[in-house]
Design an enzyme around this catalytic site. Structure first.
Site, PDB file in Angstrom:
ATOM      1  N   ASN A 142      45.119  38.451  35.503  1.00  0.00           N
ATOM      2  CA  ASN A 142      44.229  38.451  34.343  1.00  0.00           C
ATOM      3  C   ASN A 142      42.784  38.426  34.833  1.00  0.00           C
ATOM      4  OD1 ASN A 142      42.923  38.089  31.939  1.00  0.00           O
ATOM      5  ND2 ASN A 142      43.648  35.992  31.594  1.00  0.00           N
ATOM      6  N   LYS A 168      40.144  38.968  33.151  1.00  0.00           N
ATOM      7  CA  LYS A 168      39.188  38.547  32.117  1.00  0.00           C
ATOM      8  C   LYS A 168      38.026  39.557  32.058  1.00  0.00           C
ATOM      9  CE  LYS A 168      40.927  33.969  32.888  1.00  0.00           C
ATOM     10  NZ  LYS A 168      40.758  32.540  32.801  1.00  0.00           N
ATOM     11  N   HIS A 173      46.165  33.939  24.762  1.00  0.00           N
ATOM     12  CA  HIS A 173      45.479  33.251  25.858  1.00  0.00           C
ATOM     13  C   HIS A 173      44.545  32.201  25.255  1.00  0.00           C
ATOM     14  CE1 HIS A 173      42.810  32.444  29.208  1.00  0.00           C
ATOM     15  NE2 HIS A 173      43.787  32.891  29.992  1.00  0.00           N
ATOM     16  N   GLU A 185      41.637  31.335  25.881  1.00  0.00           N
ATOM     17  CA  GLU A 185      40.254  31.764  25.610  1.00  0.00           C
ATOM     18  C   GLU A 185      40.174  32.519  24.289  1.00  0.00           C
ATOM     19  OE1 GLU A 185      39.623  33.603  29.433  1.00  0.00           O
ATOM     20  OE2 GLU A 185      39.835  31.611  30.319  1.00  0.00           O
ATOM     21  N   GLU A 188      50.522  27.928  30.261  1.00  0.00           N
ATOM     22  CA  GLU A 188      49.187  27.772  30.829  1.00  0.00           C
ATOM     23  C   GLU A 188      48.517  26.545  30.217  1.00  0.00           C
ATOM     24  OE1 GLU A 188      47.524  31.520  32.704  1.00  0.00           O
ATOM     25  OE2 GLU A 188      46.837  31.479  30.653  1.00  0.00           O
ATOM     26  N   GLY A 230      41.201  27.705  35.271  1.00  0.00           N
ATOM     27  CA  GLY A 230      39.874  27.807  35.879  1.00  0.00           C
ATOM     28  C   GLY A 230      39.287  26.478  36.330  1.00  0.00           C
ATOM     29  N   SER A 290      45.004  27.792  37.507  1.00  0.00           N
ATOM     30  CA  SER A 290      44.552  27.417  38.854  1.00  0.00           C
ATOM     31  C   SER A 290      45.594  27.665  39.945  1.00  0.00           C
ATOM     32  CB  SER A 290      44.075  25.960  38.882  1.00  0.00           C
ATOM     33  OG  SER A 290      42.883  25.824  38.144  1.00  0.00           O
TER      34      SER A 290
HETATM   35  P1  PGA Z   1      42.991  30.756  36.519  1.00  0.00           P
HETATM   36  O1  PGA Z   1      43.189  31.508  35.097  1.00  0.00           O
HETATM   37  O2  PGA Z   1      44.071  31.267  37.431  1.00  0.00           O
HETATM   38  O3  PGA Z   1      41.635  31.186  36.960  1.00  0.00           O
HETATM   39  O4  PGA Z   1      43.101  29.300  36.255  1.00  0.00           O
HETATM   40  C1  PGA Z   1      44.447  31.701  34.557  1.00  0.00           C
HETATM   41  C2  PGA Z   1      44.344  32.363  33.222  1.00  0.00           C
HETATM   42  O5  PGA Z   1      43.349  32.134  32.515  1.00  0.00           O
HETATM   43  O6  PGA Z   1      45.215  33.125  32.830  1.00  0.00           O
END
Ligand code: PGA
Length: 229
Positions: A8, A10, A87, A89, A155, A161, A193
């Site tokens: 992903n 983003k 997701h 976000e 998640e 993140g 992460s």
């Molecule tokens: P990350 O993001 O691996 O940077 O924690 C995962 C995600 O948002 O799908």
């Protein structure tokens, strides 16, 4: 079965050159790798590198007066096979709720693509002991009327993140919970992460949804190397 890695990206990177640089040397024979780049790079990456491509979002109507949206049908016509939905976000920043997510999942399945439904609890929900209720609601409402196998990614929002991944015990517990609370034989991924130091903690999962580490080709290759040896 080969592990499934969903990258992903983003809202990264800023250029097509950057996108090619990140994705042109992945060991595609070892794992099933699906790159989810920003929409503007999808068609070119597909043509230039012929890699597995997913989308980070979609809209459920096929075409029409929906300013700023991209339909699942359009994505399918560009060669997309997977679509991330729900997701955190999108839930938090764009206020997408389970009803919207459910509509998106249905449109993805209608076009014959594979939805990747993200579920997870916030730090506050975790600390107040609401994790199971939150996950149950996301599964129940997100999957209402859905009667096919899909991919579900656990998640935990506090792990995305943050550099603080979920402990393997809890992740495992959630995996069992997801299996119990869904009717079909869904693939279950862990995300939040993930890096080359912790990826082996989640070896019972079908694969991973990876954000930050998927933008670093050295680290991403290392993760693939570790999980496939
Ligand atoms: P990350 O993001 O691996 O940077 O924690 C995962 C995600 O948002 O799908």
């Amino acid at each position: 079965m080969k592990p499934l890695l969903i990258a992903n990206w983003k809202m990264n990177p800023l250029s097509l050159e950057g996108a090619i640089k990140i994705s042109n040397n992945l060991p595609r024979d070892k794992a099933e790798i699906i790159i989810c780049p920003p929409f503007i790079f999808i068609e070119k990456l597909k043509k230039i590198l012929d890699i597995g491509i997913g989308a980070q979002n979609c809209f459920w109507e096929e075409a029409g007066a929906f300013t700023g949206e991209i339909s699942t049908l359009m994505l399918k016509l560009m060669g997309v096979t997977h679509v991330i939905v729900g997701h955190s976000e999108r839930r938090e920043i764009f206020k997408e709720n389970n009803l919207i997510i459910n509509k998106k999942i249905k449109s993805i399945l209608k076009e014959g693509l594979i939805p990747i439904l993200c579920i997870g609890e916030t730090k506050i929900e975790k600390e107040s002991g609401e994790t199971w209720d939150v996950l149950k609601k996301q599964l129940k409402e997100g999957l209402t009327g859905v009667n096919r196998d899909i991919i579900i990614a656990y998640e935990p929002i506090w792990a995305i993140g943050s550099g603080i991944a979920c402990s393997s015990d809890v992740a495992e517990e959630v995996m069992v919970f997801i299996k119990k609370n869904t009717f079909f034989d869904n693939k279950i991924l862990y995300g939040g992460s993930v890096n080359s130091n912790n990826v082996t903690d989640y070896s019972s999962f079908s694969g991973f949804l990876i954000g930050g580490a998927s933008l670093n080709p050295v680290e991403f290759n290392k993760i693939i190397e570790i999980i496939t040896q």
